[in-house]
Design an enzyme around this catalytic site. Structure first.
Site, short mmCIF file in Angstrom:
data_model
loop_
_atom_site.label_atom_id
_atom_site.label_comp_id
_atom_site.label_asym_id
_atom_site.label_seq_id
_atom_site.Cartn_x
_atom_site.Cartn_y
_atom_site.Cartn_z
N MET A 81 0.79 -1.23 0.00
CA MET A 81 0.00 0.00 0.00
C MET A 81 0.82 1.28 0.00
O MET A 81 0.27 2.36 0.20
CB MET A 81 -0.96 0.00 1.21
CG MET A 81 -1.91 -1.18 1.22
SD MET A 81 -2.85 -1.37 -0.34
CE MET A 81 -3.87 0.11 -0.29
N ASN A 124 3.01 -5.63 -10.47
CA ASN A 124 2.00 -5.24 -9.50
C ASN A 124 0.65 -5.76 -9.97
O ASN A 124 0.36 -5.78 -11.16
CB ASN A 124 1.94 -3.72 -9.37
CG ASN A 124 0.87 -3.26 -8.39
OD1 ASN A 124 0.86 -3.66 -7.22
ND2 ASN A 124 -0.05 -2.42 -8.85
N HIS A 162 -3.30 -4.87 -9.68
CA HIS A 162 -4.11 -3.70 -9.35
C HIS A 162 -5.58 -4.01 -9.60
O HIS A 162 -5.93 -4.57 -10.65
CB HIS A 162 -3.67 -2.51 -10.21
CG HIS A 162 -4.45 -1.26 -9.94
ND1 HIS A 162 -4.25 -0.50 -8.81
CD2 HIS A 162 -5.43 -0.66 -10.65
CE1 HIS A 162 -5.07 0.53 -8.84
NE2 HIS A 162 -5.80 0.46 -9.94
N ASP A 208 0.64 3.14 -11.16
CA ASP A 208 -0.25 2.23 -11.88
C ASP A 208 -0.24 2.50 -13.39
O ASP A 208 -1.27 2.36 -14.06
CB ASP A 208 -1.68 2.32 -11.33
CG ASP A 208 -1.78 1.91 -9.88
OD1 ASP A 208 -0.98 1.06 -9.45
OD2 ASP A 208 -2.64 2.46 -9.16
N GLU A 212 5.63 6.16 -12.38
CA GLU A 212 4.28 6.73 -12.44
C GLU A 212 3.27 5.71 -11.91
O GLU A 212 3.29 4.54 -12.30
CB GLU A 212 3.93 7.12 -13.87
CG GLU A 212 2.60 7.83 -13.99
CD GLU A 212 2.26 8.21 -15.42
OE1 GLU A 212 1.11 8.63 -15.67
OE2 GLU A 212 3.14 8.06 -16.31
N SER A 214 -5.77 -5.98 -13.14
CA SER A 214 -4.67 -5.92 -14.11
C SER A 214 -3.37 -6.28 -13.42
O SER A 214 -3.14 -5.91 -12.27
CB SER A 214 -4.54 -4.51 -14.70
OG SER A 214 -5.76 -4.03 -15.23
#
Length: 218
Positions: free
Chosen positions: A90, A107, A109, A145, A143, A136
Site C-alpha cells: 500500500m 503489481n 491492481h 499504476d 508513475e 490488471s
C-alpha cells in the site's frame, strides 16, 4: 536447477501471496517464494511464510523515505529474487527502488487499467457507471499504476453490486490472474523493454486475458 525466486511485497492479509503459494504447492507455478516484505510489521501476510523469509519495518522508524527504501531494497536484493511482486503493498514506491529492480517488478491492481488508478477503485468503477470491472497485472514504473499491462481479468458489473461485493468478486479474479502471469514470467517468457511488455520476445499490444493462458501454457 533451483526454481525461479519470487519476492512479494504486501501490506495486508496476503491473499494474493497465498494464491501464489497454493499454485506452487499444486505444481502449476514452478517457483519459490523466497521472501515477504512489508511496511507493516503486524501484517498477516508475513505469517504465510517461515520467519526466516520475513522482513518488515515501519517507514516511520527511518529518517526519510529514501532511507526506508534503501533498507527495503537491500533486504529484497539479499533474497536474490528473479521477480518482485507487489501484491497489496500500500505504499507508492520511489523511482530509485523501482530502477534497482527494473523489468522484474510486477503489481496486481484492482481495476482495468488505465481506468481507475490508485485507491478506491471499486467505488470509482460504480461512480463512473462502468459496465465492466476487473484487475490488471502490470510492470511497475515510477508513475502510479501506469506501467505496461501484461494481463487483465474482467467481470460484468451487476445492477446490485456495491463496492464491497465488487471487491470480493475482483479478488477472486486476482487469485487466478496473478499465478498465471507469474508462471509465464518464471518460464522466461515475459519481459519488459523500453516501457513495453514482451511475450516470447514480441511486443504485447493488448493485455492477455484469463482465457489466453489455456493456450499459452503447456
Amino acid at each position: 536447477m533451483s526454481p525461479p525466486r519470487i519476492a512479494v511485497l504486501a501490506s495486508g492479509r496476503g491473499s494474493n501471496l497465498q494464491a501464489l503459494l497454493d499454485a506452487i504447492a499444486a505444481g502449476t507455478l514452478a517457483a519459490e517464494v523466497v521472501g515477504v516484505f512489508s511496511d507493516r510489521p503486524q501484517a498477516p501476510a508475513l505469517l504465510r511464510v517461515p520467519e526466516a523469509r520475513r522482513w518488515s519495518a515501519k517507514p516511520s522508524a527511518f529518517t526519510d523515505r529514501d532511507a526506508y527504501e534503501q533498507a527495503l531494497g537491500d533486504a529484497i536484493a539479499a533474497a536474490r529474487p528473479d521477480w518482485i511482486v507487489c501484491a497489496g503493498y500500500m505504499r507508492i514506491l520511489g523511482a530509485a527502488l523501482i530502477a534497482r529492480f527494473a523489468g522484474r517488478m510486477l503489481n496486481i491492481h484492482p481495476s482495468l487499467l488505465p481506468r481507475h488508478r490508485g485507491l478506491r477503485t471499486h467505488a470509482a468503477a460504480l461512480d463512473a457507471g462502468d459496465a465492466e470491472h476487473g484487475c490488471s497485472v502490470h510492470f511497475v514504473i515510477p508513475e502510479l499504476d501506469a506501467g505496461s499491462v501484461v494481463a487483465q481479468a474482467r467481470l460484468a458489473i451487476a445492477p446490485n453490486d456495491t463496492a464491497e461485493s465488487l471487491a470480493g468478486r475482483v479478488l477472486a479474479l486476482e487469485h487466478r490472474l496473478l499465478p498465471a502471469v507469474l508462471a509465464l514470467a518464471c518460464n522466461g517468457r515475459l519481459a519488459e523493454r523500453g516501457g513495453t511488455a514482451l511475450l516470447d520476445g514480441q511486443p504485447m499490444f493488448t493485455p492477455l486475458t484469463l482465457d489466453s493462458f489455456d493456450r499459452l501454457m503447456p
